[in-house]
Write a protein that holds these residues in place. Structure first.
Motif: not given
Lengths: 211, 98
Positions: A61, A64, A70, A99, A101, A174-175, A184, A187
């Protein structure tokens, strides 16, 4: 050797007693042969048990909300873990973060056994260690995603990562959309264990149970 | 690291995974043996598990690579997208030059 007794020899999947006896026997042998000490074993077990998916979620998080963090996390996960106070025991395998995407979707497995980024997110779920997942995910990852109720578009490249050696893989999901105003901490609640293995996505905010 | 071999392959190289069932603990699953892939990452050198598992020192350390395969090269009846990949970590002594 542990007596097989009334078992049929087709594995011991449901026999917790068999496994705990075997683990105790191995532990006794390791200590007797001087491979490691009881203290080494207890320290490592404590470390793993002190970590849970919540720890991974907290780290991811943070990635993010902080693009610079990141970058560091993806380039050198272990240094980035340390920034947030997460050290890996010396005996831990290496851990790296991959990651997801809108172009690639990563999923982690250990086809040979049950390798997992334990030093950050604790023990793997039971299904992760089962032959059903380990054998199917490499052959038919999209079928596995479907079984987990995870929709990944045909245009997205699915990358299955088999952790067969010295590295363990933690997936940065992915967020989700509609999370702009969230803290945070909020999240982190969207980041599930399944999303950090890659069989799931991070939860949509409306799917988080109010606590 | 002492006893460390220089990496023989670089990122992007095409390699084939050796076929074999050595009488030890080895970390190269049969489903990638004999298959052709591409070096994606060089992780550095790590003690050889085939020696470690039997009380050896694992030396010389083996360069470890992440090798990328097209799923359609692994499974002729692969059901997913043609761009899907499988990545797996393989020690150098299991890699053959093509």
């Amino acid at each position: 050797m542990v007596e097989n007794g009334h078992h049929d020899g087709h594995g011991h999947g449901d026999n917790a007693e068999y496994y705990s006896l075997r683990a105790a026997a191995m532990q006794a042998l390791l200590i007797e042969k001087g491979v490691c000490t009881l203290d080494d074993i207890l320290t490592m077990a404590d470390k793993i048990d002190s970590r849970s998916p919540k720890d991974g979620a907290k780290i991811l998080a943070h990635a993010w909300v902080d693009p610079e963090y990141k970058k560091r996390l993806l380039a050198d996960a272990e240094s980035a873990f340390l920034e947030l106070g997460y050290d890996l025991p010396e005996t831990s395998p290496k851990i790296t973060v991959v990651e997801n995407t809108d172009e690639v979707h990563n999923m982690a497995v250990c086809t040979l056994c049950s390798c997992f980024p334990r030093a950050i997110i604790g023990r793997p779920p039971a299904w992760y260690k089962e032959l059903a997942y380990r054998s199917k995910v490499v052959v038919d990852p999209r079928g596995v995603l479907q079984e987990f109720g995870t929709a990944i578009d045909e245009a997205v490249q699915v990358r299955v990562i088999d952790s067969s050696a010295d590295y363990r893989y933690l997936v940065l999901p992915m967020r989700p959309a509609g999370t702009d105003g969230m803290s945070e901490e909020q999240l982190a609640e969207l980041i599930t264990q399944e999303s950090m293995i890659g069989v799931g996505l991070a939860l949509a905010p409306e799917n988080v149970r109010a606590s | 690291m002492a006893g460390e071999a220089a990496a023989k392959f670089k990122v992007g190289d095409q390699v084939r995974i050796r076929v074999g069932v050595p009488p030890t603990h080895f970390r190269t699953p049969e489903y990638v043996q004999g298959k052709q892939g591409k070096i994606d990452t060089l992780w550095g050198a790590f003690p050889n598990p085939e020696s470690l598992a039997y009380g050896g020192d694992g030396l010389p350390a083996q360069p470890l690579y992440q090798v990328e395969f097209a799923q359609t090269d692994l499974w002729h009846d692969y059901k997913g997208s043609a761009s899907d990949k499988l990545l797996i970590d393989i020690y150098e002594h299991w890699l053959e030059t093509i």
